[in-house]
Design an enzyme around this catalytic site. Structure first.
Site, PDB file in Angstrom:
ATOM      1  N   ARG A  16      40.773  12.914   3.666  1.00  0.00           N
ATOM      2  CA  ARG A  16      41.364  11.866   4.510  1.00  0.00           C
ATOM      3  C   ARG A  16      40.346  11.332   5.515  1.00  0.00           C
ATOM      4  O   ARG A  16      40.277  10.124   5.734  1.00  0.00           O
ATOM      5  CB  ARG A  16      42.581  12.416   5.244  1.00  0.00           C
ATOM      6  CG  ARG A  16      43.758  12.654   4.339  1.00  0.00           C
ATOM      7  CD  ARG A  16      44.927  13.217   5.094  1.00  0.00           C
ATOM      8  NE  ARG A  16      46.027  13.523   4.194  1.00  0.00           N
ATOM      9  CZ  ARG A  16      47.002  14.353   4.481  1.00  0.00           C
ATOM     10  NH1 ARG A  16      47.038  14.967   5.647  1.00  0.00           N
ATOM     11  NH2 ARG A  16      47.957  14.580   3.603  1.00  0.00           N
ATOM     12  N   ARG A  89      26.006  29.482   5.254  1.00  0.00           N
ATOM     13  CA  ARG A  89      26.797  30.303   4.333  1.00  0.00           C
ATOM     14  C   ARG A  89      26.097  31.596   3.951  1.00  0.00           C
ATOM     15  O   ARG A  89      26.736  32.520   3.443  1.00  0.00           O
ATOM     16  CB  ARG A  89      27.122  29.508   3.069  1.00  0.00           C
ATOM     17  CG  ARG A  89      25.959  29.388   2.117  1.00  0.00           C
ATOM     18  CD  ARG A  89      26.227  28.411   1.000  1.00  0.00           C
ATOM     19  NE  ARG A  89      25.378  28.612  -0.146  1.00  0.00           N
ATOM     20  CZ  ARG A  89      24.092  28.310  -0.219  1.00  0.00           C
ATOM     21  NH1 ARG A  89      23.486  27.801   0.829  1.00  0.00           N
ATOM     22  NH2 ARG A  89      23.415  28.519  -1.319  1.00  0.00           N
TER      23      ARG A  89
END
Length: 118
Positions: A16, A89
Site C-alpha cells: 500500500r 539480516r
C-alpha cells in the site's frame, strides 16, 4: 502463526505504501526487502515446526520450548533487520540457523534415545 500473520501484514502495508499491486514483486527497494524477508521466514517455518515438535516429544519439552522462543525472537529480529537494510539480516540469520541446528541435534538425540535404548 502470529509471526507469519505479522510478516504478511507488513508486506501488505509495504504494498500500500509503495503502490505495488499483487502479484507484482518488484518495486521500491524497501518493499522488495520486506517481501523477501517474509518469504524467507515462511520458507523456514515448516522446518522449524517439525523440529520443534519432534524435539519436544522425544528430547525435553522445556529446553525445546526455550529454543523455540529464541528462534522466534531471532526470526523477528531477522525480519526487522532485513526490512531496514540487507546487512541487518546477517546476525539474526546466523543465530536462527544455529538454533535450528540445536533443534536438529535435540530431535536426533531424542529419537535415538527413544528407539535404540530401552
Amino acid at each position: 502463526v502470529l509471526f507469519l500473520a505479522y510478516f504478511a501484514m507488513q508486506v501488505i502495508y509495504a504494498r500500500r505504501k509503495y503502490k505495488i499491486s499483487p502479484p507484482e514483486t518488484k518495486g521500491h527497494p524497501e518493499f522488495e526487502r520486506t517481501f523477501r524477508a517474509q518469504a524467507n521466514c515462511s520458507e523456514y517455518f515448516p522446518i522449524f515446526i517439525c523440529l520443534l515438535w519432534v524435539a519436544g516429544i522425544f528430547f525435553h519439552q522445556g529446553v525445546t520450548a526455550a529454543c523455540g522462543l529464541l528462534y522466534l525472537y531471532t526470526r523477528l529480529k531477522y525480519f526487522q533487520g532485513y526490512t531496514v537494510a540487507v546487512q541487518g539480516r546477517l546476525g539474526p540469520l546466523y543465530a536462527s540457523a544455529w538454533l535450528l541446528w540445536v533443534l536438529v541435534a535435540m530431535a536426533l538425540a531424542g529419537l535415538l534415545a527413544h528407539f535404540l535404548w530401552p
